[in-house]
Design a protein around this motif. Structure first.
Motif, PDB file in Angstrom:
ATOM      1  N   GLN A  27      -9.114   6.992  -7.778  1.00  0.00           N
ATOM      2  CA  GLN A  27      -8.488   6.602  -6.514  1.00  0.00           C
ATOM      3  C   GLN A  27      -7.941   7.819  -5.773  1.00  0.00           C
ATOM      4  O   GLN A  27      -8.137   7.958  -4.557  1.00  0.00           O
ATOM      5  CB  GLN A  27      -7.367   5.605  -6.766  1.00  0.00           C
ATOM      6  CG  GLN A  27      -6.736   5.055  -5.492  1.00  0.00           C
ATOM      7  CD  GLN A  27      -7.731   4.276  -4.651  1.00  0.00           C
ATOM      8  OE1 GLN A  27      -8.262   3.267  -5.100  1.00  0.00           O
ATOM      9  NE2 GLN A  27      -8.007   4.752  -3.443  1.00  0.00           N
ATOM     10  N   ALA A  28      -7.272   8.715  -6.490  1.00  0.00           N
ATOM     11  CA  ALA A  28      -6.679   9.897  -5.853  1.00  0.00           C
ATOM     12  C   ALA A  28      -7.759  10.796  -5.257  1.00  0.00           C
ATOM     13  O   ALA A  28      -7.664  11.219  -4.095  1.00  0.00           O
ATOM     14  CB  ALA A  28      -5.844  10.674  -6.871  1.00  0.00           C
TER      15      ALA A  28
ATOM     16  N   ALA B  10      -2.424   9.776  -3.084  1.00  0.00           N
ATOM     17  CA  ALA B  10      -3.137  10.705  -3.953  1.00  0.00           C
ATOM     18  C   ALA B  10      -2.174  11.687  -4.610  1.00  0.00           C
ATOM     19  O   ALA B  10      -2.253  11.948  -5.819  1.00  0.00           O
ATOM     20  CB  ALA B  10      -4.203  11.466  -3.153  1.00  0.00           C
TER      21      ALA B  10
ATOM     22  N   SER C 258      -1.060  10.917   9.989  1.00  0.00           N
ATOM     23  CA  SER C 258      -2.515  11.010   9.974  1.00  0.00           C
ATOM     24  C   SER C 258      -2.994  11.753  11.201  1.00  0.00           C
ATOM     25  O   SER C 258      -2.406  11.631  12.281  1.00  0.00           O
ATOM     26  CB  SER C 258      -3.146   9.604   9.935  1.00  0.00           C
ATOM     27  OG  SER C 258      -4.552   9.673  10.050  1.00  0.00           O
TER      28      SER C 258
ATOM     29  N   GLN D 161       0.835  -1.210   0.000  1.00  0.00           N
ATOM     30  CA  GLN D 161       0.000   0.000   0.000  1.00  0.00           C
ATOM     31  C   GLN D 161       0.866   1.255   0.000  1.00  0.00           C
ATOM     32  O   GLN D 161       0.550   2.242  -0.670  1.00  0.00           O
ATOM     33  CB  GLN D 161      -0.914   0.007   1.217  1.00  0.00           C
ATOM     34  CG  GLN D 161      -2.037  -1.006   1.186  1.00  0.00           C
ATOM     35  CD  GLN D 161      -2.902  -0.896   2.426  1.00  0.00           C
ATOM     36  OE1 GLN D 161      -3.423   0.165   2.762  1.00  0.00           O
ATOM     37  NE2 GLN D 161      -3.037  -2.000   3.138  1.00  0.00           N
TER      38      GLN D 161
ATOM     39  N   GLY E  77       2.159   1.824  -3.403  1.00  0.00           N
ATOM     40  CA  GLY E  77       1.160   2.210  -4.391  1.00  0.00           C
ATOM     41  C   GLY E  77       1.339   1.436  -5.683  1.00  0.00           C
ATOM     42  O   GLY E  77       2.246   0.609  -5.840  1.00  0.00           O
TER      43      GLY E  77
ATOM     44  N   ASN F 161      -9.608   9.197  -2.237  1.00  0.00           N
ATOM     45  CA  ASN F 161      -8.843   9.271  -0.983  1.00  0.00           C
ATOM     46  C   ASN F 161      -9.081  10.602  -0.277  1.00  0.00           C
ATOM     47  O   ASN F 161      -9.247  10.660   0.945  1.00  0.00           O
ATOM     48  CB  ASN F 161      -7.354   9.090  -1.260  1.00  0.00           C
ATOM     49  CG  ASN F 161      -6.976   7.658  -1.607  1.00  0.00           C
ATOM     50  OD1 ASN F 161      -7.807   6.755  -1.551  1.00  0.00           O
ATOM     51  ND2 ASN F 161      -5.733   7.450  -1.986  1.00  0.00           N
TER      52      ASN F 161
ATOM     53  N   GLN G 278     -12.860  10.896   0.902  1.00  0.00           N
ATOM     54  CA  GLN G 278     -13.073  10.059   2.087  1.00  0.00           C
ATOM     55  C   GLN G 278     -12.479  10.705   3.334  1.00  0.00           C
ATOM     56  O   GLN G 278     -13.102  10.675   4.408  1.00  0.00           O
ATOM     57  CB  GLN G 278     -12.451   8.675   1.867  1.00  0.00           C
ATOM     58  CG  GLN G 278     -13.270   7.762   0.974  1.00  0.00           C
ATOM     59  CD  GLN G 278     -12.627   6.408   0.772  1.00  0.00           C
ATOM     60  OE1 GLN G 278     -11.403   6.289   0.772  1.00  0.00           O
ATOM     61  NE2 GLN G 278     -13.441   5.380   0.590  1.00  0.00           N
ATOM     62  N   ASN G 279     -11.298  11.302   3.197  1.00  0.00           N
ATOM     63  CA  ASN G 279     -10.708  12.015   4.337  1.00  0.00           C
ATOM     64  C   ASN G 279     -11.616  13.154   4.792  1.00  0.00           C
ATOM     65  O   ASN G 279     -11.791  13.396   5.985  1.00  0.00           O
ATOM     66  CB  ASN G 279      -9.337  12.574   3.953  1.00  0.00           C
ATOM     67  CG  ASN G 279      -8.230  11.542   4.067  1.00  0.00           C
ATOM     68  OD1 ASN G 279      -8.464  10.410   4.460  1.00  0.00           O
ATOM     69  ND2 ASN G 279      -7.029  11.930   3.689  1.00  0.00           N
TER      70      ASN G 279
ATOM     71  N   GLY H  76      -3.390   7.642   2.504  1.00  0.00           N
ATOM     72  CA  GLY H  76      -4.293   8.154   1.474  1.00  0.00           C
ATOM     73  C   GLY H  76      -3.786   9.379   0.746  1.00  0.00           C
ATOM     74  O   GLY H  76      -3.767   9.425  -0.489  1.00  0.00           O
ATOM     75  N   LEU H  77      -3.334  10.388   1.481  1.00  0.00           N
ATOM     76  CA  LEU H  77      -2.890  11.634   0.852  1.00  0.00           C
ATOM     77  C   LEU H  77      -1.565  11.453   0.138  1.00  0.00           C
ATOM     78  O   LEU H  77      -1.327  12.059  -0.914  1.00  0.00           O
ATOM     79  CB  LEU H  77      -2.792  12.747   1.898  1.00  0.00           C
ATOM     80  CG  LEU H  77      -4.120  13.244   2.470  1.00  0.00           C
ATOM     81  CD1 LEU H  77      -3.886  14.317   3.511  1.00  0.00           C
ATOM     82  CD2 LEU H  77      -5.026  13.766   1.368  1.00  0.00           C
TER      83      LEU H  77
END
Length: 363
Positions: free
Chosen positions: A253-254, A331, A318, A197, A200, A257, A260-261, A327-328
């Protein structure tokens, strides 16, 4: 201190005004009451206002900034009769926009009036943005290189541990001990998944002509289908944005992310605004583009904690106790592959993530 010295007779009487009007630096003159008594053409352009509308008006009607910094500095210069320079002042303009400027205040001696202060204002937010862009790009590249190196060093021994645990399980007859080896294998697989993950997708973007609003609507569909969330998603789209060349899956996906945040930041019940605009002759990653798509993702959550804002695009950083902080980072990497960039501003009640994507691709 500078004084108003008359010009020799051989020059036109309006030469001083002509020189001031020709300056590319915004110049404003204030009297002892902090009233605007002069502004040149550059100041009119910078502040988006006509001199006729503001001459004779109090300074704070034109230049508003946090804690009335400008008012305090003008008073200081008037009382001390010494020049003063303040950098990176955020000014709120009458049209609602904000700009970042460097400002030098100089007391001016005049036979006609005392307490005059000349303000030289230079806009610096463009330079700051370009510097910030370079930092984000170099930060992302350095992070990816670091992760790739760590991944290699971690995955090799993990493979050995996993293989050894499997061989050991084959030799054991005690089911309880075999269960322990299963735990080892499961935890190794979990760590390997986490490393993957962080890396990526290594797949290069497959460029096709896509409509950015179709991408955004796909993201909205995914978010709205999640029963855990009841956030209100609002749209403010510019229909004039042409198609761009991009990889639909990677862009989904970018953006997903980031959205969702934003949803999680509002507790799943806030307001999220998806806004698109088109920018012309815009410099992005040290390259000037004729057209750039700007995507703003705006939420009304509590904001990103100040202590992590400079590191928010690093992996494993985070603001959520249950978050992985990937996530960021992912992205930003995916948008970089498209020649674009992600920036953000954040304060309590309003966080804005802005994605810039060039509309002409040379990848």
């Amino acid at each position: 201190m500078p004084s108003m010295t008359p010009f020799p007779d051989k020059y036109p009487r309006d030469l001083p005004n002509w020189i001031l009007s020709s300056q590319v630096t915004a110049l404003l003159l204030f009297d002892h009451d902090l009233t605007i008594v002069y502004m040149n053409a550059a100041a009119e352009m910078l502040l988006s206002v006509s001199a006729r509308m503001v001459l004779g008006q109090p300074m704070d009607q034109l230049l508003r900034c946090p804690q009335d910094v400008m008012v305090q500095h003008l008073k200081t210069v008037t009382e001390s009769n010494q020049p003063l320079t303040e950098r990176e002042i955020v000014l709120s303009l009458p049209d609602g926009h904000s700009i970042t400027v460097d400002c030098t205040l100089v007391p001016v001696d005049s036979d006609q009036e005392q307490g005059l202060v000349l303000a030289e204002i230079r806009r610096v937010d463009r330079q700051l943005r370009l510097t910030r862009e370079e930092q984000l790009i170099s930060q992302n590249l350095a992070t990816r290189d670091l992760i790739r190196g760590l991944a290699h060093e971690i995955k090799n021994p993990l493979g050995g541990v996993r293989g050894a645990a499997q061989l050991l399980a084959m030799e054991l007859e005690d089911t309880e001990l075999v269960e322990y080896t299963s735990i080892i294998v499961e935890e190794v697989d979990r760590l390997k998944s986490l490393v993957d993950q962080m890396l990526g997708s290594r797949q290069l973007p497959v460029m096709r002509s896509i409509n950015i609003h179709h991408i955004l609507e796909r993201v909205c569909t995914i978010i709205e289908a999640d029963p855990e969330y009841s956030a209100v998603l609002q749209r403010d789209y510019d229909p004039s944005i042409p198609d761009l060349q991009g990889d639909a899956d990677q862009l989904i996906q970018a953006i997903l992310n980031i959205v969702q945040n934003a949803v999680q930041a509002t507790g799943g019940k806030g307001h999220i605004l998806l806004q698109t605009r088109i920018l012309r002759q815009f410099t992005l990653v040290n390259k000037r583009h004729r057209l750039v798509a700007q995507l703003n993702i705006i939420d009304n959550g509590p904001g990103i904690p100040p202590e992590i804002q400079e590191r928010v695009f690093y992996p494993m950083v985070s603001g959520k106790s249950e978050g992985t902080g990937l996530g960021l980072s992912l992205a930003q990497s995916l948008i970089n592959r498209h020649g674009g960039l992600i920036e953000f501003t954040s304060k309590p009640g309003k966080t804005v993530f802005t994605i810039y994507l060039p509309l002409e691709q040379n990848i």
